[in-house]
Design a protein around this motif. Structure first.
Motif, PDB file in Angstrom:
ATOM      1  N   TYR A   1       0.742  -1.143   0.008  1.00  0.00           N
ATOM      2  CA  TYR A   1       0.084   0.001   0.120  1.00  0.00           C
ATOM      3  C   TYR A   1       0.972   1.170   0.117  1.00  0.00           C
ATOM      4  O   TYR A   1       1.739   1.334   0.612  1.00  0.00           O
ATOM      5  CB  TYR A   1      -0.965  -0.011   1.236  1.00  0.00           C
ATOM      6  N   PRO A   2       0.744   2.214  -1.054  1.00  0.00           N
ATOM      7  CA  PRO A   2       1.741   3.301  -1.019  1.00  0.00           C
ATOM      8  C   PRO A   2       2.016   4.074   0.210  1.00  0.00           C
ATOM      9  O   PRO A   2       3.298   4.519   0.301  1.00  0.00           O
ATOM     10  CB  PRO A   2       1.038   4.320  -2.019  1.00  0.00           C
ATOM     11  N   ALA A   3       1.202   4.027   0.997  1.00  0.00           N
ATOM     12  CA  ALA A   3       1.591   4.924   2.385  1.00  0.00           C
ATOM     13  C   ALA A   3       2.396   4.094   3.407  1.00  0.00           C
ATOM     14  O   ALA A   3       2.938   4.556   4.283  1.00  0.00           O
ATOM     15  CB  ALA A   3       0.294   5.330   2.986  1.00  0.00           C
ATOM     16  N   PHE A   4       2.564   2.845   3.036  1.00  0.00           N
ATOM     17  CA  PHE A   4       3.221   1.934   4.069  1.00  0.00           C
ATOM     18  C   PHE A   4       3.900   1.099   3.249  1.00  0.00           C
ATOM     19  O   PHE A   4       3.463  -0.199   2.855  1.00  0.00           O
ATOM     20  CB  PHE A   4       2.056   1.158   4.945  1.00  0.00           C
ATOM     21  N   ARG A   5       5.070   1.304   2.979  1.00  0.00           N
ATOM     22  CA  ARG A   5       5.845   0.466   2.125  1.00  0.00           C
ATOM     23  C   ARG A   5       6.818  -0.861   2.403  1.00  0.00           C
ATOM     24  O   ARG A   5       7.346  -1.619   1.791  1.00  0.00           O
ATOM     25  CB  ARG A   5       6.948   1.634   1.601  1.00  0.00           C
ATOM     26  N   LYS A   6       6.811  -0.700   3.961  1.00  0.00           N
ATOM     27  CA  LYS A   6       7.849  -1.826   4.665  1.00  0.00           C
ATOM     28  C   LYS A   6       6.773  -2.900   5.041  1.00  0.00           C
ATOM     29  O   LYS A   6       6.017  -2.815   5.806  1.00  0.00           O
ATOM     30  CB  LYS A   6       8.546  -1.290   5.742  1.00  0.00           C
ATOM     31  N   LEU A   7       7.028  -4.049   4.355  1.00  0.00           N
ATOM     32  CA  LEU A   7       5.902  -5.161   4.570  1.00  0.00           C
ATOM     33  C   LEU A   7       6.094  -5.725   5.998  1.00  0.00           C
ATOM     34  O   LEU A   7       5.081  -6.588   6.482  1.00  0.00           O
ATOM     35  CB  LEU A   7       6.205  -6.264   3.500  1.00  0.00           C
ATOM     36  N   ASN A   8       7.345  -5.736   6.445  1.00  0.00           N
ATOM     37  CA  ASN A   8       7.546  -6.489   7.951  1.00  0.00           C
ATOM     38  C   ASN A   8       7.453  -5.461   9.059  1.00  0.00           C
ATOM     39  O   ASN A   8       7.511  -5.680  10.155  1.00  0.00           O
ATOM     40  CB  ASN A   8       8.682  -6.902   7.986  1.00  0.00           C
ATOM     41  N   GLN A   9       6.931  -4.139   8.898  1.00  0.00           N
ATOM     42  CA  GLN A   9       6.870  -3.217   9.789  1.00  0.00           C
ATOM     43  C   GLN A   9       5.255  -2.808  10.259  1.00  0.00           C
ATOM     44  O   GLN A   9       4.450  -3.260   9.484  1.00  0.00           O
ATOM     45  CB  GLN A   9       7.205  -1.843   9.265  1.00  0.00           C
ATOM     46  N   GLU A  10       5.119  -2.833  11.694  1.00  0.00           N
ATOM     47  CA  GLU A  10       3.808  -2.548  12.291  1.00  0.00           C
ATOM     48  C   GLU A  10       3.714  -1.051  12.272  1.00  0.00           C
ATOM     49  O   GLU A  10       4.633  -0.272  12.895  1.00  0.00           O
ATOM     50  CB  GLU A  10       3.759  -3.369  13.491  1.00  0.00           C
ATOM     51  N   TYR A  11       2.825  -0.668  11.732  1.00  0.00           N
ATOM     52  CA  TYR A  11       2.568   0.986  11.750  1.00  0.00           C
ATOM     53  C   TYR A  11       1.404   1.408  12.767  1.00  0.00           C
ATOM     54  O   TYR A  11       0.236   0.626  12.944  1.00  0.00           O
ATOM     55  CB  TYR A  11       1.954   1.596  10.376  1.00  0.00           C
TER      56      TYR A  11
END
Length: 240
Positions: free
Chosen positions: A62-72
């Motif tokens: 998803y463009p706003a959340f580029r790191k796949l292994n990170q919790e936002y």
């Protein structure tokens, strides 16, 4: 027109991605937004078949959340609210009506995202409320999945106001929790796979009724929406 005045507050929404033209056009669950102590947390679900299959069809992030292994945990709600009109808009009540919500509906921003799907025309993303833990009484407004693949019925056979029947399809080779939707004894499609476990639960313990509420979209890709209600069998026995 049926209008919903209250939506149960969800604790979780699922982020779904649909593969583009030229691919399977399937929808895959690739992430989740959880409401924890009033704060939103977003994470991808990389250890799932849906995520793996989505990546095989071209999903990256998803463009706003580029790191796949990170919790936002920052600006999650604000980010996804950009996908729907702001409440301050003069025509916001028309937007609510489109989704069969009464102007005085009690609904949080988080619940509104899940109820409407927060779709944009061209990016393939949507949000779905899986109805975790929701019990009767409950009203819902859902899109029929897979109508364009049905050969035994056409759009001309369907009209607004027609009653629908929900039936669990345990023999379904792809999903033993599939819930088909019928009109006049003919299948018009299915409940979205993300929401079908809730429907299986309701159909086992409650009464689920619905009607064709809205038909739009294009001739090639018609969209059929159902307004429905889940009521307790016990309540109905007492009322009788």
């Amino acid at each position: 027109m049926n209008l919903i005045r209250h939506i149960h507050q969800p604790s979780r929404l699922l982020l779904v991605w649909q593969s583009p033209e030229g691919k399977s056009r399937k929808r895959f669950v690739i992430g989740e937004i959880c409401l924890i102590n009033g704060n939103c947390v977003f994470r991808y679900l990389p250890n799932t078949d849906d995520f793996t299959n989505a990546c095989a069809e071209g999903f990256m992030c998803y463009p706003a959340f580029r790191k796949l292994n990170q919790e936002y945990s920052e600006n999650i709600l604000e980010t996804f609210l950009r996908r729907i009109p702001p409440r301050r808009r003069g025509d916001f009540n028309k937007y609510l009506e489109q989704w069969r919500l009464a102007p005085d509906a009690v609904i949080s921003d988080f619940a509104l995202l899940g109820h409407t799907g927060a779709k944009l025309p061209n990016d393939g993303f949507s949000l779905i409320n899986p109805f975790d833990g929701v019990s009767a009484p409950h009203e819902f407004y859902i899109e029929v999945a897979g109508f364009r693949y049905q050969k035994a019925i056409s759009l001309e056979d369907i009209s607004v106001g027609m009653p629908v029947v929900f039936a669990v399809e345990p023999e379904n080779e792809y999903d033993h929790q599939a819930v088909r939707i019928e009109v006049t004894g003919r299948k018009i499609g299915y409940v979205n796979k993300v929401q079908s476990p809730a429907f299986v639960r309701w159909l086992d313990s409650d009464i689920v009724a619905g009607v064709i509420e809205r038909i739009n979209g294009t001739e090639d890709r018609p969209l059929i929406y159902i307004y429905g209600r889940v009521s307790s069998k016990l309540t109905n026995r007492i009322a009788a």
